[in-house]
Structures are given as structure tokens and as C-alpha cells.
Write a protein that holds these residues in place. Structure first.
Motif, short mmCIF file in Angstrom:
data_model
loop_
_atom_site.label_atom_id
_atom_site.label_comp_id
_atom_site.label_asym_id
_atom_site.label_seq_id
_atom_site.Cartn_x
_atom_site.Cartn_y
_atom_site.Cartn_z
N ARG A 1 0.49 1.52 56.29
CA ARG A 1 -0.84 1.70 55.69
C ARG A 1 -1.32 0.40 55.04
NH1 ARG A 1 -0.97 5.27 51.44
NH2 ARG A 1 -3.15 5.74 51.87
N GLU B 1 -4.45 -2.01 56.37
CA GLU B 1 -5.58 -2.43 55.53
C GLU B 1 -5.82 -3.93 55.67
OE1 GLU B 1 -8.79 -1.77 53.17
OE2 GLU B 1 -7.41 -0.25 53.94
N PHE C 1 -7.40 -4.56 58.98
CA PHE C 1 -8.80 -4.16 58.90
C PHE C 1 -9.65 -5.28 58.30
CE2 PHE C 1 -12.20 -2.22 56.31
CZ PHE C 1 -12.92 -1.58 57.30
N GLU D 1 -15.65 -4.68 55.93
CA GLU D 1 -16.86 -3.86 55.90
C GLU D 1 -17.87 -4.28 56.97
OE1 GLU D 1 -17.19 -1.21 54.16
OE2 GLU D 1 -15.23 -1.49 53.20
N ALA E 1 -14.35 0.56 62.97
CA ALA E 1 -13.99 0.85 61.58
C ALA E 1 -13.62 2.32 61.41
CB ALA E 1 -15.15 0.49 60.66
N ASN E 2 -14.36 3.22 62.04
CA ASN E 2 -14.06 4.65 61.93
C ASN E 2 -12.71 4.98 62.56
OD1 ASN E 2 -16.47 5.17 60.61
ND2 ASN E 2 -17.58 5.64 62.49
N LYS F 1 -10.14 3.91 60.05
CA LYS F 1 -10.14 4.78 58.87
C LYS F 1 -9.47 6.13 59.18
CE LYS F 1 -14.21 2.69 56.71
NZ LYS F 1 -15.64 2.85 56.35
N GLU F 2 -9.74 6.67 60.35
CA GLU F 2 -9.07 7.92 60.75
C GLU F 2 -7.57 7.71 60.88
OE1 GLU F 2 -10.92 9.22 64.31
OE2 GLU F 2 -12.86 9.65 63.37
N GLN G 1 -5.84 5.59 59.13
CA GLN G 1 -5.32 5.51 57.76
C GLN G 1 -5.11 6.91 57.19
OE1 GLN G 1 -3.52 3.70 55.64
NE2 GLN G 1 -5.05 2.07 55.40
N GLN G 2 -6.03 7.82 57.46
CA GLN G 2 -5.89 9.20 56.99
C GLN G 2 -4.70 9.89 57.66
OE1 GLN G 2 -9.69 11.01 57.70
NE2 GLN G 2 -10.76 9.79 56.15
#
Length: 824
Positions: free
Chosen positions: A541, A545, A548, A554, A561-562, A565-566, A568-569
């Protein structure tokens, strides 16, 4: 003392029917004769054999002869008639008096009689040591010094201008000076065996330093033409090429070729500024201009005939191929050379107009326009067949990017525009990324395998995770670096690259997490390895990051990016699952400790009636510490290990799960024990409440309560039992506060808000409140009346059962609606 090394020969004549010879060499000094080994079927043999001779007379000669060894009947017959069984290939005779110091010399092979058929040259390395004399330089080196010093001295005497001799005729090119300097160099050459061609090449070297002097270009052109003719003339055998003869030059092939290259470049530069160097007002300079062009032509002819340095072209190599992209690399190199030549050579000549013409930019724009059309169509054809490796296309992509960035980017009309070349290579970059998925997964499995072999060794002294995480992200980072170095100027194509690479990251990290999750139950018994595996997922994780942020943070394209992020979840959920599995593995040990806690709680005695409130509080605190001892010993040992072995985020997740388990077991084992455990009075009350909740008759509750009171002497004894329950509840309440402070750990553990609001703690406190409420009510009931004791008790028990039934319903519903807490 002489040491003679027979090194090699070139261009020997063929004497055998096979078109070759079997050469060997004999060396004779006075009456001493030695020979080399035979080199079968070779016209360019290499021997590298050394011989030592003693010379006592300066009139001695060294006879070096080359022979073709024969063993047939004809050669044996010849031996009887002439005493020579082998064919003669050539000889050279060296006067000992002409030798000095150390010499590495090529000697042309000469005939023995007019009927001899001879060709080629032999290379000898001769070292002469004369007793009583110092070593001196070889005669060829001495001649070079003599010739150069005479040339420069005469130029200085003539105000820096070359004084040309007035000789005429066919051999005029062999006359370098007027007398007496010419007599000096000729006498030295004749006496010490310096070849006439060596003299000519030495003089050409001297003249090249003064090639802009009047009349010099014409002399140099004639001189080089005769040198060319010397090496390129036909010989007795076609086996000897001009290049081979030139390689046998004592002047040195590399030295002369370098001289011609430097002269060629200088002449081209001077011709590009011909208006300054050869003004039209001077007839003499105009003649020099013509001679300079002739000299350039002579250099070109020399290269073609004597030194063909262009590689032989493969007859099948006619242009671009579908199974190779080498042609395009060569074409780019050629384009760059043309642009550089236009910019640095022709640009200086042509930029002499009122409005400057930038020939370098014009050349770059023109060349790129033509190249772009061919490159685009070629890659479209390659896309259909894909016969080359993706790495070959990537290398070509980098080469094209380099060409555009360095020569085209700032040139009109391309300046400020988005170039087209990224679109040509997009299919091949995607192909490379697709192949990289398999490479990365293979690397992942190898890294995990090495981790197991090393028993999950930490990656460094201060790290809490193993090497596999580092290895996996090293591979991903290298892949990203390659794509980043493309420096794609087209934003839309770059977005597509990032989306595709994001999918690679997902595939690799999910595969890693799945392997860890699948094998984790096998490692929970070893707490060290279990902690490292959870740390590995957490480190995924952390590194994700960082990746990313490297990809743009950003500013990264929304879809990419999505995707990250998914991911990471998903990794967050995996870490939660691992924490639950690990905490569940400790549940049995916690249950045993809590049962010991319950046994100690049973032995808690009620406080004396005359004891002060402060004393009662201290007594309760001491009792709580004693009761908690089994549980705290377990937690203290385990959590100390976890604090050292787990990263902070992992530790907090473990603390959350352990907190939930401890609260549930306390409620299940102490406050709401099973039906078979009736050691405490408030447990009996709980049993009665459970029976009521199971639709037992309310009238039975009074009987049950009376049974629980059986054996008591009077109401005072009953009240004493109730007081014991009150003391136990107080001790347990203090113990809960102690456990809560332990999990909070002075701010280093779980947050107080989380602990207070946790459903498990609220459920436990509510169950305890029922016991406290029951005790107060019972005391008031006994004080008010002893006459209606049974009725009062039954009414109170109905109240307890109703309250518990409500609690039980809400508590059961509350548990079913619980959701895992998010990471704080």
C-alpha cells in the motif's frame, strides 16, 4: 647479436593445384640456416617464430626465402636434379650493415632468376644488439627525421613557403628537394635500404602541413597519384590485391589512412570557403583551386583502389525488412550525418545573403518530412506481421525520439506542434506492456519463492517487511522508467499508456495479495512470519502510493487514478482480513485467560460495612489488578512482540481485532456465561433471565430465585450475597477501564473515541448495568418489607426478565448490523 622474428606474409603466389601453397621460411646468416614450420594451404600465412644469430662481419647478409613444401613424386625427382624439392615463392636479402636497433619492416619478395614467378611481401621483426654500442633508432625512423627536418628547415629559409624543385620528366615526382638536400636523402635511402615508396609517402606527409602554399596542391596530387599507381599496379599473381600491398607498407597503413582522412576534411572545409582561400583575382590561386579538386579526386581514387574501407554490401541487403529494424537505425545515422554536414560545412558557405538562410534547419525539416512518411508506412506494415521483438521496436522508438528532439523539435513548421511519431509506435509500446505483465508475474513468483527459501528474511536491518516487496516494486519501477523515458509528447497517448500500466500494477499486486492471503493460515502459528506477511501487504500500500505520485498524483488521468484507488481499497480489505485471521488464532488463548479471570472474580469478597468509600475504592482497584493478572500477562507478552514486529498501521488493526475479541469473550464467559456454569449468583440471575427469554413461565422465576436463595439463614444472608455481586461488578468495571487504558497505550494505540463507541464495549457495559440495577432494587425491596418477600421478589424478577428480554432482542439485532470499522 641479432634476433629475427618471421611474423607473417601476404599475397604469396599459389603453386598447388588447389589454388594455394604450403609456405615455410628459411633464414640463413653466413653458414647458419634455420626454418619455420609449414602453414598448409595458406597464401597469407602467420608464423611468429623467433631465431637468434651471431654476426661477426658487417658484410654478412641475411637471406630470407619463402618455399612451398611439396611431397609428391615430381618434387622428389626435382630434388635429385636440383637439390631442391620445394617450389620457390620469393626471397629478400638484407645487408647486415643496414640494420640498427629494433625494426619492424615489410620486405617485398623478389625473384631469384628472371624465370621466377614471385609475388607478395614478408614482415620481419629484427632486433640488432651491437656489443659496445648504444641502441639506435631503426633506419626508417632515422630517415623520417632527416626528411622532415630538411623540409621544415628549407621552408623557414624561404619565409615559410615551400620551395618546389624544378625537376621535370616521368620521375620528377621522386625529386623532393634541390641539390644538395636531395643528394643527402637519396644517399641515406640507398645506403640503409629505405624504399623509394617510403620516401614518397614521407614527403607527402611533410607537404600536407603546407597544402595551402602556392603550387603545393598540384605536387601533392601528382605524388598521391603515383603512390596509388605503385600499390594498385598488376602483379604476377591475382592473389595479391592493392589493399594487401598497402598493408605491407613500412610507412604504416593506419598512419597514412589517418593522414588522408584529416587532409580530406581540411580540403573540404577550405573549398567551402573558396572565395576567401582562392580569390578570382589571382590566377595562381585559381590554378591551386583546380589542383585542390584534383587532390580530393586522388584521395577518393586511392580509397577506392588501395584502401576500400566501405564494408562489402550483402547482396540480399537492399533496404528495410519485416524481420528487422536495423535499416532504420542506419538511416537515422545517415540523416544525422547529412544534417550535421549541412549545418557545419555548407551552412557557413551559403549563409552569405542579406537575409540569412539557415541551411541546417532547412535540411532537418526536409529530411524529417521524407523520413516520417517512410517510417509511418513501414511501421503500419510491421504492425500487421510483428516479426520483430517488442524490445527492438522500443529501441527504434527511442532512436526516433532522439532524432526529433535534437534536430526537429525547434525547427519550423514543427516547433510547438504535437509530433506524430508517438502514434506510430503506440501499438508496439502496448505490446511491450502486455508482455511485461507476464514478465512481472514471473518475477513476482520468483521473489516469493526466494522469500520462502530465506525464511522471510527482512530486506534490511530497520525494515519490517521482506525482500519480495522490494523485488516486485523494483520490476514495476523499471517498467515505468522505460515508459517515462519515452517522454511521450502526445497527452492522449500518454493517458492510454498510464491506464495500461495501472492495469499491470493491479494484476501484479492482487496476485501478490492473493498468494499471501491463501498461505497466511499456514503461518499464523509463527508470529514473526505472520507479522512480516501483514507488513508486506501494508508495504504494498505504501509503495503503491509512491508509484501513484510518480505517475502524476492528482494530475494523473482519471481512469488510471480510479484503478489505483480501487486497488488501494482492495489491499486495505486484504490487510483487514489478515488481521482478523491472526487475531482469531489467539482467541483460544484469550478464552483460557478470561476463564482464569472468572475464577479469580468468584473469590472476590464483599467489603466490610464499616469501610470508608476511599478504602472501598482502593480495595476494588487492588482486586481488579489481581483479577486481570492472567489476561494482562497474555496481552502484555503478545502485544510487546507485535509492537516490535509490526508496522504502526498493522499494529492498530491487530489491536482493534484483539479488543473486539477480548470484549466478546468477557461478555460471553463472565457476564453471560453458558447454562452449565452457575458459580456466581448473578450468573444464576442471568440463567433465569435466559430461561425467561426462552418463553419460560413467569411464575417459575420466583421459584428459581428462591432456589438460588436456598440455604440462607435469613434476609441478611441474602443481602450479603447481593452485596458480593455488587462488589464483583465494581471490580469488573474497574478492570474494563484498565483494559481500555492498556489498548489506548497513552495515545500510541487505539483512540479513546473508538474504544468508548465500540459496540462490543457498549454491549458489555449494558449487560453489567442490569446486574447493578437488580442489586439496588433488591436491597430496597428487602428493607421496605419482609412480609411480602416472595411477592416482591417475583415482581422484581419479572422486571429483570422484561428488561433483559428487551436487551437481548436489541443486542442480537445490534450485533447483526455491525460493520467492520474503517482504518483510522
Amino acid at each position: 647479436m641479432e634476433q629475427l622474428e618471421v611474423m607473417c606474409a601476404q599475397g604469396l603466389i599459389a603453386k598447388d593445384k588447389s589454388g594455394t601453397s604450403d609456405p615455410y621460411v628459411t633464414v640463413q646468416v653466413s653458414k647458419v640456416k634455420k626454418r619455420t614450420r609449414t602453414m598448409p594451404q595458406e597464401l597469407n600465412p602467420v608464423w611468429n617464430e623467433k631465431f637468434h644469430f651471431e654476426c661477426h662481419n658487417s658484410s654478412d647478409r641475411i637471406k630470407v626465402r619463402v618455399w612451398d613444401e611439396d611431397n609428391d613424386l615430381k618434387s622428389k625427382l626435382r630434388q635429385k636434379l636440383t637439390r631442391e624439392s620445394d617450389d620457390f615463392l620469393g626471397q629478400t636479402i638484407i645487408e647486415v650493415r643496414t640494420l640498427s636497433g629494433e625494426m619492424d619492416v615489410w620486405y617485398n619478395l623478389e625473384k631469384r632468376t628472371d624465370k621466377s614467378a614471385v609475388s607478395g611481401a614478408i614482415r620481419l621483426h629484427i632486433s640488432v644488439e651491437i656489443k659496445g654500442e648504444e641502441k639506435v633508432a631503426p633506419y626508417h625512423v632515422q630517415y623520417t627525421c632527416l626528411h622532415e627536418n630538411l623540409f621544415h628547415y628549407l621552408c623557414e629559409e624561404n619565409c615559410g613557403i615551400v620551395k618546389l624543385p624544378s625537376a621535370k620528366g616521368d620521375d620528377a615526382w621522386k625529386i623532393y628537394f634541390d641539390d644538395p638536400p636531395e643528394e643527402i636523402v637519396d644517399e641515406f635511402a640507398m645506403r640503409f635500404g629505405v624504399e623509394s615508396i617510403f620516401q614518397a609517402m614521407t614527403h607527402f606527409h611533410c607537404m600536407s602541413t603546407k597544402y595551402l602554399c602556392p603550387g603545393v596542391p598540384a605536387v601533392m596530387s601528382t605524388l598521391l597519384a603515383n603512390i596509388n599507381a605503385y600499390y594498385a599496379h598488376t602483379t604476377a599473381s591475382s592473389a595479391v590485391s592493392a589493399s594487401d600491398r598497402f598493408s605491407a607498407s613500412n610507412f604504416g597503413k593506419e598512419k597514412f589512412v589517418k593522414l588522408l582522412d584529416q587532409l580530406h576534411n581540411s580540403l573540404r572545409i577550405d573549398l567551402s570557403m573558396y572565395r576567401n582561400n582562392f580569390p578570382a583575382s589571382s590566377q595562381e590561386k585559381l590554378m591551386d583551386l583546380k589542383s585542390t579538386v584534383d587532390l580530393l579526386t586522388s584521395i577518393t581514387f586511392f580509397r577506392m583502389k588501395v584502401d576500400p574501407n566501405e564494408p562489402k554490401r550483402d547482396p540480399d541487403d537492399h533496404g528495410p525488412k519485416l524481420d528487422s529494424v536495423d535499416f532504420w537505425h542506419k538511416l537515422i545515422a545517415l540523416i544525422v550525418s547529412v544534417i550535421e554536414e549541412d549545418k557545419n560545412s555548407y551552412g557557413l558557405v551559403l549563409n552569405q545573403f542579406p537575409q540569412e538562410l539557415n541551411i541546417g534547419q532547412l535540411s532537418a525539416a526536409t529530411m524529417w518530412g521524407l523520413f516520417a512518411v517512410d517510417m509511418k508506412y513501414a511501421l503500419e506494415e510491421h504492425e500487421q506481421h510483428r516479426l520483430c521483438k517488442s524490445s527492438a521496436y522500443m529501441n527504434l522508438h527511442f532512436k526516433v525520439k532522439w532524432l526529433y528532439t535534437n534536430y526537429v523539435k525547434e525547427v519550423p513548421p514543427y516547433k510547438g506542434a504535437v509530433p506524430e511519431y508517438p502514434a506510430w509506435f503506440e501499438p508496439f509500446v502496448m505490446q511491450w506492456l502486455n508482455e511485461n505483465d507476464d514478465v512481472s508475474l514471473e518475477y513476482l513468483h520468483g521473489a516469493i519463492k526466494r522469500d520462502k527459501q530465506d525464511n522471510f528474511q527482512k530486506s534490511s536491518e530497520h525494515a519490517l517487511f521482506s525482500n519480495s516487496v522490494v523485488d516486485v516494486f523494483t520490476q514495476l519501477t523499471q517498467c515505468f522508467d522505460v515508459v517515462s523515458k519515452l517522454e511521450c509528447p502526445d497527452p492522449e497517448i500518454w493517458k492510454r499508456y498510464m491506464r495500461r500500466f495501472a492495469k499491470t500494477i493491479v494484476k501484479v499486486l492482487i496476485a501478490y495479495a492473493d498468494i499471501v492471503k491463501k498461505e497466511f493460515p499456514e503461518h499464523v502459528s509463527d508470529e514473526r512470519i505472520a507479522c512480516i506477511l501483514m507488513n508486506n501487504v501494508q508495504q504494498l500500500r505504501v509503495q503503491l502510493e509512491k508509484m501513484f505520485e510518480s505517475m502524476g498524483g492528482e494530475k494523473l488521468e482519471e481512469d488510471a487514478a480510479n484503478i489505483l484507488k480501487e486497488l488501494q481499497q482492495s489491499l486495505n480489505s486484504v490487510l483487514d482480513d489478515l488481521a482478523i485471521i491472526f487475531a482469531d488464532s489467539l482467541e483460544h488463548r484469550i478464552t483460557v485467560s478470561v476463564k482464569e479471570l472468572g475464577d479469580l472474580l468468584v473469590n472476590v469478597k464483599a467489603s466490610p460495612a464499616n469501610q470508608t468509600a476511599a478504602a472501598q475504592k482502593n480495595a476494588v482497584a487492588m482486586e481488579a489488578d489481581e483479577v486481570l493478572r492472567p489476561l494482562m500477562d497474555l496481552l502484555d507478552g503478545s502485544l510487546t512482540l507485535y509492537a516490535q514486529s509490526c508496522e504502526k498501521t498493522v499494529l492498530k488493526r491487530l489491536l482493534k481485532e484483539l479488543w473486539k475479541i477480548v470484549m466478546r469473550i468477557l461478555e460471553k464467559t463472565i457476564v453471560l456465561p453458558p447454562m452449565t456454569d452457575r458459580t456466581l449468583m448473578f450468573k444464576n440471575l442471568t440463567d433465569n433471565a435466559k430461561n425467561l427469554a426462552a418463553n419460560a413461565k413467569i411464575e417459575d422465576m420466583g421459584r428459581l430465585f428462591k432456589n438460588s436463595m436456598s440455604g440462607k439463614q435469613d434476609v441478611k444472608g441474602a443481602i450479603s450475597g447481593v452485596m458480593d455481586i455488587s462488589k464483583e461488578c465494581a471490580v469488573l468495571d474497574v478492570a474494563l477501564d484498565t483494559i481500555k487504558q492498556y489498548f489506548h497505550a497513552g495515545g500510541n494505540g487505539l483512540k479513546k473515541a473508538f474504544l468508548e463507541k465500540s459496540p462490543e464495549l457498549q454491549s458489555l457495559r449494558y449487560a453489567l448495568s442490569l446486574y447493578t440495577q437488580t442489586t439496588d432494587t433488591l436491597i430496597k425491596t428487602f428493607i421496605t418489607s419482609q412480609i411480602n418477600e416472595e411477592i416482591k421478589i417475583e415482581i422484581k424478577m419479572m422486571h429483570i426478565c422484561n428488561e433483559y428480554q428487551k436487551y437481548h432482542s436489541s443486542h442480537t439485532a445490534g450485533r447483526s448490523s455491525l460493520r467492520p470499522l474503517e482504518s483510522t
